[in-house]
Design a protein around this motif. Structure first.
Motif, PDB file in Angstrom:
ATOM      1  N   GLY A 168      -6.555   8.768  -7.034  1.00  0.00           N
ATOM      2  CA  GLY A 168      -6.842   7.483  -7.643  1.00  0.00           C
ATOM      3  C   GLY A 168      -7.177   6.443  -6.594  1.00  0.00           C
ATOM      4  O   GLY A 168      -7.539   6.767  -5.471  1.00  0.00           O
ATOM      5  N   THR A 169      -7.018   5.192  -6.947  1.00  0.00           N
ATOM      6  CA  THR A 169      -7.393   4.075  -6.072  1.00  0.00           C
ATOM      7  C   THR A 169      -6.169   3.278  -5.668  1.00  0.00           C
ATOM      8  O   THR A 169      -5.324   2.935  -6.506  1.00  0.00           O
ATOM      9  CB  THR A 169      -8.387   3.139  -6.785  1.00  0.00           C
ATOM     10  OG1 THR A 169      -9.538   3.898  -7.186  1.00  0.00           O
ATOM     11  CG2 THR A 169      -8.828   2.017  -5.852  1.00  0.00           C
ATOM     12  N   TRP A 170      -6.074   2.996  -4.380  1.00  0.00           N
ATOM     13  CA  TRP A 170      -4.952   2.209  -3.876  1.00  0.00           C
ATOM     14  C   TRP A 170      -5.167   0.750  -4.239  1.00  0.00           C
ATOM     15  O   TRP A 170      -6.236   0.166  -4.012  1.00  0.00           O
ATOM     16  CB  TRP A 170      -4.820   2.368  -2.369  1.00  0.00           C
ATOM     17  CG  TRP A 170      -3.568   1.770  -1.821  1.00  0.00           C
ATOM     18  CD1 TRP A 170      -2.304   1.972  -2.285  1.00  0.00           C
ATOM     19  CD2 TRP A 170      -3.448   0.873  -0.718  1.00  0.00           C
ATOM     20  NE1 TRP A 170      -1.388   1.269  -1.517  1.00  0.00           N
ATOM     21  CE2 TRP A 170      -2.069   0.582  -0.556  1.00  0.00           C
ATOM     22  CE3 TRP A 170      -4.356   0.309   0.169  1.00  0.00           C
ATOM     23  CZ2 TRP A 170      -1.594  -0.255   0.436  1.00  0.00           C
ATOM     24  CZ3 TRP A 170      -3.886  -0.527   1.154  1.00  0.00           C
ATOM     25  CH2 TRP A 170      -2.522  -0.807   1.291  1.00  0.00           C
ATOM     26  N   LYS A 171      -4.132   0.117  -4.803  1.00  0.00           N
ATOM     27  CA  LYS A 171      -4.242  -1.265  -5.241  1.00  0.00           C
ATOM     28  C   LYS A 171      -3.797  -2.269  -4.182  1.00  0.00           C
ATOM     29  O   LYS A 171      -3.879  -3.474  -4.401  1.00  0.00           O
ATOM     30  CB  LYS A 171      -3.414  -1.456  -6.524  1.00  0.00           C
ATOM     31  CG  LYS A 171      -3.905  -0.607  -7.684  1.00  0.00           C
ATOM     32  CD  LYS A 171      -3.036  -0.801  -8.918  1.00  0.00           C
ATOM     33  CE  LYS A 171      -3.511   0.066 -10.069  1.00  0.00           C
ATOM     34  NZ  LYS A 171      -2.648  -0.098 -11.283  1.00  0.00           N
ATOM     35  N   GLY A 172      -3.306  -1.764  -3.048  1.00  0.00           N
ATOM     36  CA  GLY A 172      -2.885  -2.649  -1.979  1.00  0.00           C
ATOM     37  C   GLY A 172      -1.451  -3.134  -2.174  1.00  0.00           C
ATOM     38  O   GLY A 172      -0.778  -2.806  -3.146  1.00  0.00           O
ATOM     39  N   LEU A 173      -0.987  -3.937  -1.214  1.00  0.00           N
ATOM     40  CA  LEU A 173       0.357  -4.495  -1.242  1.00  0.00           C
ATOM     41  C   LEU A 173       0.299  -6.016  -1.286  1.00  0.00           C
ATOM     42  O   LEU A 173      -0.645  -6.611  -0.771  1.00  0.00           O
ATOM     43  CB  LEU A 173       1.141  -4.043   0.009  1.00  0.00           C
ATOM     44  CG  LEU A 173       1.337  -2.540   0.192  1.00  0.00           C
ATOM     45  CD1 LEU A 173       1.997  -2.269   1.537  1.00  0.00           C
ATOM     46  CD2 LEU A 173       2.162  -1.947  -0.937  1.00  0.00           C
ATOM     47  N   LYS A 174       1.317  -6.610  -1.859  1.00  0.00           N
ATOM     48  CA  LYS A 174       1.370  -8.082  -1.941  1.00  0.00           C
ATOM     49  C   LYS A 174       1.715  -8.686  -0.571  1.00  0.00           C
ATOM     50  O   LYS A 174       2.494  -8.122   0.184  1.00  0.00           O
ATOM     51  CB  LYS A 174       2.441  -8.506  -2.934  1.00  0.00           C
ATOM     52  CG  LYS A 174       2.136  -8.120  -4.357  1.00  0.00           C
ATOM     53  CD  LYS A 174       3.051  -8.836  -5.336  1.00  0.00           C
ATOM     54  CE  LYS A 174       4.519  -8.493  -5.095  1.00  0.00           C
ATOM     55  NZ  LYS A 174       5.435  -9.218  -6.007  1.00  0.00           N
TER      56      LYS A 174
END
Length: 217
Positions: free
Chosen positions: A211-217
């Motif tokens: 899938g796709t990494w959504k990143g970190l806050k």
């Protein structure tokens, strides 16, 4: 747990960002059952916050310092200059060059590489965060949490570039089949702060994302 040091949770804030730490890992004495946990609502936004976090709070324990390594890796992915300063701050001098070199390899996708190049691991900092798996796109639970435990290797005193004691610990994560990453933390004799002495296991190839990494806050 008899004989372990106190395990009270401590809390530190920077603006709206909240960091907590608890654990029984210490450089003063090896305990085979010692553990450590660090949680944070956000990755530090810049070097200024990162440095304050290190000097005032997390740098004072082996597990706190170890947990700052994935933070530094994430900051480096966002901004090379800010990230470099973070890595130089918390890493023993001999460890800095290898960390930066390896992150450049993992983050720098070649123009000749296919779009699905599995060597491109921008999501690597999330691989040791609790709840993150290849199957869920390395999306960790929130607040982000790093869990650690004592290594089977006992502490070792070092006598070069000054005296210090090396603490061996495991960072737990689902990015690798072993589900634990070995990290070496050094406590210099003349400092209250710890440093990351060696950490190649944190930037070795982890399982490809699905899938796709959504990143970190």
């Amino acid at each position: 747990m008899t004989g372990l040091v106190a395990n009270a949770q401590e809390r530190w804030t920077y603006g709206e960002h909240v960091y907590t730490m608890e654990g029984t890992l210490t450089a003063s004495k090896y305990q085979a059952k010692a553990t450590g946990t660090v949680s944070f609502t956000n990755v530090p936004k810049d070097f200024k916050e990162f440095e304050a976090l290190y000097r005032q709070f997390l740098g004072k324990t082996p597990h706190g310092t170890a947990a700052m390594m994935p933070m530094a890796m994430e900051i480096y992915g966002r901004n090379r200059e800010e990230g470099r300063k973070c890595i130089e701050l918390i890493c023993w001098p001999s460890n800095v060059k290898s960390v930066i070199s390896q992150l450049n390899n993992k983050y720098g996708q070649s123009q000749y590489a296919p779009k699905n190049d599995t060597y491109h691991l921008r999501y690597l900092p999330a691989a040791v965060l609790k709840g993150a798996t290849p199957e869920n796109g390395y999306s960790p639970q929130q607040p982000y949490t790093v869990e650690m435990k004592a290594s089977v290797n006992q502490h070792r005193d070092m006598q070069f570039m000054g005296s210090g004691r090396v603490v061996y610990l495991y960072m737990l994560g689902n990015g690798w089949d072993t589900r634990q990453r070995s990290v070496e933390i050094i406590k210099p004799e003349d400092s209250e702060l710890h440093q990351v002495f060696n950490c190649p296991a944190l930037y070795t190839q982890c399982k490809p994302i699905r899938g796709t990494w959504k990143g970190l806050k």
